[in-house]
Each structure stands twice: as structure tokens, then as C-alpha cells.
Design a protein around this motif. Structure first.
Motif, PDB file in Angstrom:
ATOM      1  N   LEU A 305     -44.131 -59.533 -10.080  1.00  0.00           N
ATOM      2  CA  LEU A 305     -43.856 -58.103  -9.827  1.00  0.00           C
ATOM      3  C   LEU A 305     -42.725 -58.019  -8.800  1.00  0.00           C
ATOM      4  O   LEU A 305     -42.831 -58.590  -7.712  1.00  0.00           O
ATOM      5  CB  LEU A 305     -45.092 -57.405  -9.270  1.00  0.00           C
ATOM      6  CG  LEU A 305     -46.121 -56.851 -10.262  1.00  0.00           C
ATOM      7  CD1 LEU A 305     -47.223 -56.113  -9.520  1.00  0.00           C
ATOM      8  CD2 LEU A 305     -45.470 -55.910 -11.272  1.00  0.00           C
ATOM      9  N   ILE A 306     -41.683 -57.294  -9.165  1.00  0.00           N
ATOM     10  CA  ILE A 306     -40.468 -57.271  -8.329  1.00  0.00           C
ATOM     11  C   ILE A 306     -40.286 -55.921  -7.646  1.00  0.00           C
ATOM     12  O   ILE A 306     -40.365 -54.873  -8.287  1.00  0.00           O
ATOM     13  CB  ILE A 306     -39.215 -57.550  -9.198  1.00  0.00           C
ATOM     14  CG1 ILE A 306     -39.351 -58.910  -9.890  1.00  0.00           C
ATOM     15  CG2 ILE A 306     -37.955 -57.523  -8.342  1.00  0.00           C
ATOM     16  CD1 ILE A 306     -38.164 -59.269 -10.760  1.00  0.00           C
ATOM     17  N   LEU A 307     -39.989 -55.985  -6.350  1.00  0.00           N
ATOM     18  CA  LEU A 307     -39.738 -54.766  -5.568  1.00  0.00           C
ATOM     19  C   LEU A 307     -38.338 -54.855  -4.961  1.00  0.00           C
ATOM     20  O   LEU A 307     -37.982 -55.882  -4.375  1.00  0.00           O
ATOM     21  CB  LEU A 307     -40.776 -54.661  -4.443  1.00  0.00           C
ATOM     22  CG  LEU A 307     -40.818 -53.350  -3.679  1.00  0.00           C
ATOM     23  CD1 LEU A 307     -41.326 -52.221  -4.569  1.00  0.00           C
ATOM     24  CD2 LEU A 307     -41.728 -53.478  -2.461  1.00  0.00           C
ATOM     25  N   SER A 308     -37.567 -53.774  -5.092  1.00  0.00           N
ATOM     26  CA  SER A 308     -36.182 -53.834  -4.607  1.00  0.00           C
ATOM     27  C   SER A 308     -36.054 -53.134  -3.259  1.00  0.00           C
ATOM     28  O   SER A 308     -37.018 -52.581  -2.723  1.00  0.00           O
ATOM     29  CB  SER A 308     -35.242 -53.170  -5.619  1.00  0.00           C
ATOM     30  OG  SER A 308     -35.343 -51.767  -5.486  1.00  0.00           O
ATOM     31  N   THR A 309     -34.824 -53.130  -2.753  1.00  0.00           N
ATOM     32  CA  THR A 309     -34.556 -52.494  -1.458  1.00  0.00           C
ATOM     33  C   THR A 309     -34.417 -50.977  -1.588  1.00  0.00           C
ATOM     34  O   THR A 309     -34.007 -50.308  -0.639  1.00  0.00           O
ATOM     35  CB  THR A 309     -33.274 -53.068  -0.825  1.00  0.00           C
ATOM     36  OG1 THR A 309     -32.242 -53.024  -1.815  1.00  0.00           O
ATOM     37  CG2 THR A 309     -33.473 -54.495  -0.362  1.00  0.00           C
ATOM     38  N   ARG A 310     -34.716 -50.436  -2.768  1.00  0.00           N
ATOM     39  CA  ARG A 310     -34.796 -48.971  -2.883  1.00  0.00           C
ATOM     40  C   ARG A 310     -35.880 -48.452  -1.952  1.00  0.00           C
ATOM     41  O   ARG A 310     -35.802 -47.326  -1.462  1.00  0.00           O
ATOM     42  CB  ARG A 310     -35.207 -48.571  -4.303  1.00  0.00           C
ATOM     43  CG  ARG A 310     -34.138 -48.705  -5.347  1.00  0.00           C
ATOM     44  CD  ARG A 310     -34.761 -48.528  -6.717  1.00  0.00           C
ATOM     45  NE  ARG A 310     -33.791 -48.698  -7.774  1.00  0.00           N
ATOM     46  CZ  ARG A 310     -33.167 -47.710  -8.401  1.00  0.00           C
ATOM     47  NH1 ARG A 310     -33.425 -46.465  -8.084  1.00  0.00           N
ATOM     48  NH2 ARG A 310     -32.290 -47.954  -9.355  1.00  0.00           N
ATOM     49  N   GLU A 311     -36.937 -49.255  -1.787  1.00  0.00           N
ATOM     50  CA  GLU A 311     -38.055 -48.826  -0.935  1.00  0.00           C
ATOM     51  C   GLU A 311     -37.727 -49.116   0.526  1.00  0.00           C
ATOM     52  O   GLU A 311     -37.004 -50.068   0.839  1.00  0.00           O
ATOM     53  CB  GLU A 311     -39.332 -49.568  -1.331  1.00  0.00           C
ATOM     54  CG  GLU A 311     -39.794 -49.296  -2.749  1.00  0.00           C
ATOM     55  CD  GLU A 311     -40.148 -47.831  -2.982  1.00  0.00           C
ATOM     56  OE1 GLU A 311     -40.556 -47.156  -2.029  1.00  0.00           O
ATOM     57  OE2 GLU A 311     -40.024 -47.365  -4.135  1.00  0.00           O
ATOM     58  N   SER A 312     -38.295 -48.316   1.424  1.00  0.00           N
ATOM     59  CA  SER A 312     -38.059 -48.518   2.857  1.00  0.00           C
ATOM     60  C   SER A 312     -38.742 -49.803   3.315  1.00  0.00           C
ATOM     61  O   SER A 312     -39.651 -50.319   2.642  1.00  0.00           O
ATOM     62  CB  SER A 312     -38.648 -47.347   3.641  1.00  0.00           C
ATOM     63  OG  SER A 312     -40.061 -47.370   3.512  1.00  0.00           O
ATOM     64  N   ALA A 313     -38.304 -50.294   4.473  1.00  0.00           N
ATOM     65  CA  ALA A 313     -38.918 -51.513   5.015  1.00  0.00           C
ATOM     66  C   ALA A 313     -40.421 -51.300   5.182  1.00  0.00           C
ATOM     67  O   ALA A 313     -41.223 -52.180   4.866  1.00  0.00           O
ATOM     68  CB  ALA A 313     -38.260 -51.859   6.355  1.00  0.00           C
TER      69      ALA A 313
END
Ligand code: SF4
Ligand code: SF4
Length: 466
Positions: A305-313
């Protein structure tokens, strides 16, 4: 060709009132801990569950399942945008043809090498190549770019795995990319809801829903072992999209014996001159986003499952505990962005790329933060180098055997990173983290070999893995 997404079935499953029972949801969560995945019906029940106590159980189960399959490692990669020319007009994207204000740029091979050099100097080993759809540049441009990336080796740096997020293409073109060493082929359906899809893709080749939907079938026919699917959350009802993603995974598994290697979960973010990006039709609150990530982890436990830097830290820190196994770090979404940002102060919330980035931490900062949160950062590429791909990979991932390699390999690549790119503080923290995670390797032989290999890295050898 008929779509394998059964919209009526999905809507019916989501409407079924008996599916709201918390007790049923709890039983499904219990069953998911056996790592066998979930059916569409079971997934619909969890999606409809609002009970806070059950949701807390869901989150705990997602963490357990992720750790049972992959251990406490987080694979890190960087996106590399090589062109923002695009003939499509996706209403959520800053690269769309209708964005006349955007300065267009297609990197030369030398510029691509320059970008890779910056990433290698930071310590990256995995790249996700990204590009718009540009028939004029043709498949040859992608082939040359892939070869340029693999052949750029700066100092101790090298790119060991290149995944590609490129437009849907023919079997013949997929074959050409495979020959160049393409790793995972990624393509997001963006939305599986056909009417919405057609609205948000008003023109260009991407407006063909079916051609886009069957891209992974063509990729697999061309012999590409690992494919990555995804949805741009916010375009349509997230519950529908999760069930459709699962339908896609099941379809690939039935047809080719291998489900998707990865699933990406981007949420729509503002983008310059993208009419719906700042005002998505189905905005997803953080609580629902966390829920959908956890449900996907239970439904397709073997898939990255991949999460990008679109989301906040902050959001990324929360969600990595719910089953995320890969993250991007230090990303730039503008062609030439890495070189341009060298020696320049970082700015918050730039919107000139494909979309705006919310987590602006550097790779070193991300590594520090995830280490402190009890994870081991990983640049591992072992499976691909050893041919553990496609069905062979799934045979190890499904019963949770792959973690016997994931954790040792993450420690080896972390150590390599510290030796070659870490400053004093990073080394101090990293050595502590490696020591702590060594204790989690349960196989005595592998633990001993890992200790030997860690020592071998100290002597100057590199690229050691299981
Ligand atoms: Fe082009 Fe992709 Fe952006 Fe659509 S999402 S406009 S295809 S770059
Ligand atoms: Fe990925 Fe395989 Fe390395 Fe695990 S061992 S991190 S699955 S490449």
C-alpha cells in the motif's frame, strides 16, 4: 470489451441494511487476521460500519496484518517527473492540456541524469518515473529515459529499481518497456465510476474508460510481472472506489494468478488551473481516509500500500500505522524539480507541479521521523533482483513469509544509507534502530547472516541482500 466492474452489485452491497451490524463487522475483522483477505461483501460491511469501538479494532487489525506480512519496515522511493506535456485534460491535474498557464518541460536525457544524480546523492535507490501522455514523444522517449536512469551512477549511488507510472499503452509497447528493465507498472484508474470518469476526463486518449481499465491486462500479457493500481480519492464515493479496487484486484488474480503488486491511495489535492482539484466532488475526511486504508490492508493483505507526499507529515505518521508499506519522500512533482531545489530554501505548499505537496520533509527528515516511530526505513530491491516477482512473490507474501527477508534487507539498506549519506545524528539514531530491530528477526540463521552482512558493509562492500 465489457467492464469487470459491476456497478450495480457494488451499489447493492453498499445499500444492504443488514451490513451495518457491528457484531458482523467484528467477526470479519477477526477473520482478516488470518491473512486470507476479504470478499466484496465483507469489505462492504466494514465500509458501512460506523461503530467507534469496532473501528478501533479495525485499526489495530490493519497494523497487525501489515506487520505479519512485511514486518516493521517502510520502503521509501522518490517520484521523478520527466515531462509535463500531456494531451489529456483531466480536470484534477495541473498538467492537463487546458492549463495554458503551465510552463511545459520535457527533460533532456542529460537533465534526467542530473535529477537522478541529486536523488542518488540523497541516498535514494528506488525511483517512480512519472510522465504525462505525449504520443509525439513516443515510447522511444520512455525507453531512453529508463536506460539513462539505470545507467546514472554517482559516487556510491545507483538506482536499483525503477517503477513507471505512464499512460495506458499497447501490449507491444509494454513489451518494449519490460526489455528496458521497467519494474512495477503503475496506472491509476482515478475513479472506477464510469459516469464520473467520463466527466473528469473530457478529452484525449485517457477519456476511453475501457482502454484505461484494461491496461493492466495488457501489461500482464506483455510479461510485466508486477502491476500497481490506484484511485484518486475524492472524485467519487470512497466506498464505491474501495469495492471497485478490490474487484480489479480479484479480476487480475483470477485472470493471471497474480493480484496487484501495489495499491496507491492518493487523495485529491489542489493543482494549478485544475477546475475540481481544489473543490473535489466527494471530499474525504481524515477519519474516512484512515478507515479506507485500514480496510484495504485487510482486504488485500499481500499487496503493497503506497502513500505519497500529498498527505501531510502528521497524516502520514498516523496512516503508516494502519497498513501502509511504501512511502515517497522528499518529492518534487515538477520536471527538473530536484535540481532546481538544490541549495534553495524549501517552500511550503507549492502548487506548480502536478498537484500540491503537503509533506515537504527531506528524505533525511522522513528517515529520522519514521525511525523514531519504531519503523525501519528500507531501500530494499532484493525481490526484483532475485526474480521473486509476480506469482513467486505472491507465494511468499500471502502466507507472511516475505517478512523474513523484508526486515533484514531493510536493516542492510538502512545501514548502507547511514554509512554513505548519514550525518552524525542520523548515524547515532540509525545504529540504535538497527540494533533494536535485529531482535525482531526470529530466524536464528538469518539473524546471524544479517549481523555478518552488516559488518561486511562496514568494510566497504555494498548492495547486500537476502
Ligand atoms: Fe495528463 Fe496524467 Fe495529468 Fe491526466 S493526470 S492530465 S493524463 S498527466
Ligand atoms: Fe520489497 Fe522484497 Fe525487499 Fe521485502 S524483500 S522490501 S518485498 S523487495
Amino acid at each position: 470489451m465489457p467492464s469487470f466492474i459491476d456497478e450495480s452489485l457494488i451499489h447493492a452491497l453498499l445499500k444492504e441494511p443488514k451490513f451495518a451490524s457491528p457484531k458482523t463487522a467484528e467477526n470479519i475483522i477477526q477473520k482478516a487476521l488470518m491473512l486470507k483477505g476479504l470478499s466484496l461483501e465483507e469489505t462492504a460491511i466494514l465500509l458501512n460500519c460506523q461503530d467507534k469501538r469496532v473501528l478501533a479494532k479495525l485499526f489495530r487489525a490493519a497494523r497487525k496484518v501489515k506487520e505479519a506480512i512485511y514486518g516493521r519496515r517502510l520502503v521509501i522511493f522518490a517520484p521523478l517527473y520527466i515531462s509535463n506535456f500531456c494531451v489529456n485534460n483531466c480536470l484534477y491535474c495541473g498538467f492537463r492540456r487546458g492549463n495554458l498557464a503551465l510552463a511545459r518541460k520535457r527533460l533532456t536525457l542529460d537533465e534526467i541524469r542530473g535529477e537522478v544524480r541529486v536523488l542518488e546523492e540523497q541516498g535514494h535507490k528506488r525511483i517512480l518515473l512519472e510522465t504525462g501522455e505525449e504520443p509525439k514523444a513516443g515510447i522511444g522517449f520512455l525507453e531512453r529515459a529508463i536506460r539513462a536512469i539505470y545507467s546514472t551512477k554517482y559516487g556510491r549511488g545507483e538506482i536499483r529499481r525503477l517503477n513507471v507510472n505512464a499512460p495506458a499503452m499497447s501490449v507491444a509497447n509494454f513489451r518494449r518497456l519490460k526489455k528496458c528493465g521497467l519494474g512495477t507498472y503503475q496506472l491509476f484508474q482515478e475513479t472506477y465510476h464510469r459516469e464520473t470518469y467520463e466527466k473528469v476526463h473530457p478529452s484525449g486518449p485517457k477519456s476511453d474508460f475501457i482502454y484505461h481499465l484494461f491496461a493492466m491486462h495488457r501489461a500482464q500479457k506483455a510479461g510485466i510481472d508486477d502491476v500497481g493500481i490506484g484511485v484518486l480519492f475524492g472524485l467519487y464515493d470512497y466506498k464505491f472506489e474501495v469495492l471497485a479496487l478490490l474487484s480489479h484486484a480479484l479480476e487480475l488474480e483470477q485472470r493471471f494468478g497474480v493480484g496487484p503488486h501495489t495499491i496507491s491511495v492518493p487523495r485529491i489535492e489542489p493543482a494549478s488551473n485544475a477546475p475540481i482539484a481544489g473543490n473535489p466532488p466527494y471530499p474525504i475526511p481524515d477519519t474516512d481516509f484512515k478507515k479506507l486504508v485500514a480496510i484495504l490492508r485487510l482486504a488485500v493483505p499481500y499487496t503493497g500500500l503506497i502513500l505519497s507526499t500529498r498527505e501531510s507529515a502528521k497524516m502520514r505518521d498516523e496512516v503508516i500505522g494502519l497498513g501502509i508499506s511504501q512511502i515517497s519522500a522528499g518529492s518534487k512533482t515538477v520536471p527538473g524539480g530536484y535540481k532546481a531545489s538544490e541549495n534553495r530554501n524549501r517552500k511550503r505548499k507549492k502548487v506548480s507541479g502536478q498537484f500540491s505537496i503537503s509533506d515537504n520533509r527531506s528524505l533525511a527528515e522522513v528517515i529520522r521521523d519514521i525511525s523514531k516511530r519504531g519503523y525501519s526505513p528500507s531501500f530494499c530491491t532484493a525481490c526484483y533482483r532475485l526474480g521473486r516477482v509476480g506469482a513467486d512473490f505472491m507465494d511468499m507474501a500471502k502466507p507472511g513469509l516475505i517478512k523474513n527477508f523484508c526486515l533484514p534487507n531493510s536493516l542492510l539498506t538502512y545501514k548502507e544509507y547511514l554509512l554513505d549519506y548519514g550525518d552524525k545524528a542520523a548515524k547515532k539514531l540509525g545504529e540504535k534502530v538497527i540494533k533494536r530491530h535485529l531482535k525482531d528477526i526470529t530466524n536464528r540463521k538469518i539473524k546471524e547472516k544479517t549481523i555478518d552482512k552488516l559488518a561486511e558493509l562496514e568494510t566497504g562492500n555494498r548492495d547486500l541482500y537476502f
